[in-house]
Design a protein around this motif. Sequence first.
Motif, PDB file in Angstrom:
ATOM      1  N   VAL A   1       1.014  -0.732  -0.408  1.00 18.73           N
ATOM      2  CA  VAL A   1       0.202   0.228  -0.384  1.00 18.73           C
ATOM      3  C   VAL A   1       0.850   0.775  -0.153  1.00 18.73           C
ATOM      4  CG1 VAL A   1      -1.759   1.295   1.395  1.00 18.73           C
ATOM      5  CG2 VAL A   1      -1.733  -1.139   0.968  1.00 18.73           C
ATOM      6  N   THR A   2       0.554   2.449  -1.202  1.00 14.32           N
ATOM      7  CA  THR A   2       1.228   3.545  -1.040  1.00 14.32           C
ATOM      8  C   THR A   2      -0.166   4.445  -0.476  1.00 14.32           C
ATOM      9  OG1 THR A   2       2.817   2.701  -2.580  1.00 14.32           O
ATOM     10  CG2 THR A   2       2.431   5.124  -2.363  1.00 14.32           C
ATOM     11  N   TRP A   3       0.728   5.062   0.822  1.00 13.95           N
ATOM     12  CA  TRP A   3       0.097   6.236   0.973  1.00 13.95           C
ATOM     13  C   TRP A   3       0.638   7.478   1.174  1.00 13.95           C
ATOM     14  CZ3 TRP A   3      -5.172   6.412   0.518  1.00 13.95           C
ATOM     15  CH2 TRP A   3      -6.085   7.554   1.199  1.00 13.95           C
ATOM     16  N   GLU A   4       0.077   8.579   1.368  1.00 12.31           N
ATOM     17  CA  GLU A   4       1.045   9.774   1.510  1.00 12.31           C
ATOM     18  C   GLU A   4       0.363   9.750   2.970  1.00 12.31           C
ATOM     19  OE1 GLU A   4       1.526  14.051   0.367  1.00 12.31           O
ATOM     20  OE2 GLU A   4       0.117  13.242  -0.794  1.00 12.31           O
ATOM     21  N   MET A   5       2.000  10.120   3.693  1.00 14.32           N
ATOM     22  CA  MET A   5       1.580  10.476   5.319  1.00 14.32           C
ATOM     23  C   MET A   5       2.595  11.639   5.498  1.00 14.32           C
ATOM     24  SD  MET A   5       0.524   7.575   6.981  1.00 14.32           S
ATOM     25  CE  MET A   5       0.200   5.885   5.948  1.00 14.32           C
ATOM     26  N   PRO A   6       1.814  12.105   6.832  1.00 16.36           N
ATOM     27  CA  PRO A   6       2.604  13.868   7.247  1.00 16.36           C
ATOM     28  C   PRO A   6       3.838  14.418   7.016  1.00 16.36           C
ATOM     29  CG  PRO A   6       0.936  12.498   8.934  1.00 16.36           C
ATOM     30  CD  PRO A   6       1.193  11.704   7.631  1.00 16.36           C
ATOM     31  N   GLY A   7       4.266  12.540   6.816  1.00 15.24           N
ATOM     32  CA  GLY A   7       6.110  12.914   6.427  1.00 15.24           C
ATOM     33  C   GLY A   7       6.134  12.289   4.899  1.00 15.24           C
ATOM     34  N   GLY A   8       5.486  12.433   3.988  1.00 19.39           N
ATOM     35  CA  GLY A   8       5.448  12.234   2.565  1.00 19.39           C
ATOM     36  C   GLY A   8       4.850  10.690   2.190  1.00 19.39           C
ATOM     37  N   LEU A   9       5.105  10.342   0.789  1.00 19.78           N
ATOM     38  CA  LEU A   9       4.642   9.237   0.307  1.00 19.78           C
ATOM     39  C   LEU A   9       5.489   8.032   0.395  1.00 19.78           C
ATOM     40  CD1 LEU A   9       2.545   8.656  -1.514  1.00 19.78           C
ATOM     41  CD2 LEU A   9       4.354   8.785  -3.552  1.00 19.78           C
ATOM     42  N   GLN A  10       4.172   7.375   1.662  1.00 18.44           N
ATOM     43  CA  GLN A  10       4.815   5.897   2.353  1.00 18.44           C
ATOM     44  C   GLN A  10       5.061   4.807   1.558  1.00 18.44           C
ATOM     45  OE1 GLN A  10       7.161   6.297   4.785  1.00 18.44           O
ATOM     46  NE2 GLN A  10       7.463   8.688   4.128  1.00 18.44           N
TER      47      GLN A  10
END
Length: 126
Positions: free
Chosen positions: A106-115
Motif C-alpha cells: 500500500v502506498t499512501w501519503e503520510m504527514p512525512g510524505g509518500l510511504q
Amino acid sequence: MTKEQLILGSKEHQLLEKHFKTAVLSTYNKQKLKEELKHATIIKTDSLPENVVGLYSYVMIEDKTSKKTFSFQIVPLDEANMKENKISVFSPMAIAILGYQEGANVTWEMPGGLQNYLIKKVSKLN
C-alpha cells in the motif's frame, strides 16, 4: 490508481465515505480514496474475511523503506489509545490500509510524505 481491489465491510465503507466527504486530505490521498471507494467490493461487515483489514483488526505492517514493523489494532475514534497500540479508524494509517488483504503493498501519503507499506499480518483476535 489502485492495483488491488479493496474488500470493505458495509460499516467500514460508510465510515470511509463519510470521512471522504468531511476530511482534509492531500490531493493524492483524496484521489486514491475516491478511486478505491468507487471500485471496492462491499460485503456485510460480519462476512469480512479474516485476512482483510477492517474495524477491530489487529494488523502488522512493514515500512518498505526502513524495514521496521509496526503492530496495532484499528478501533473507533473513541477507543483509540496509543499506549495500547489502538489507532483510530480515521488515522492516516488506518485509512490507508482498510480493505486491503494480508500481503498487499500500500502506498499512501503520510504527514512525512509518500510511504510504502507491506501488510504482513491481519487477524481479528490478538
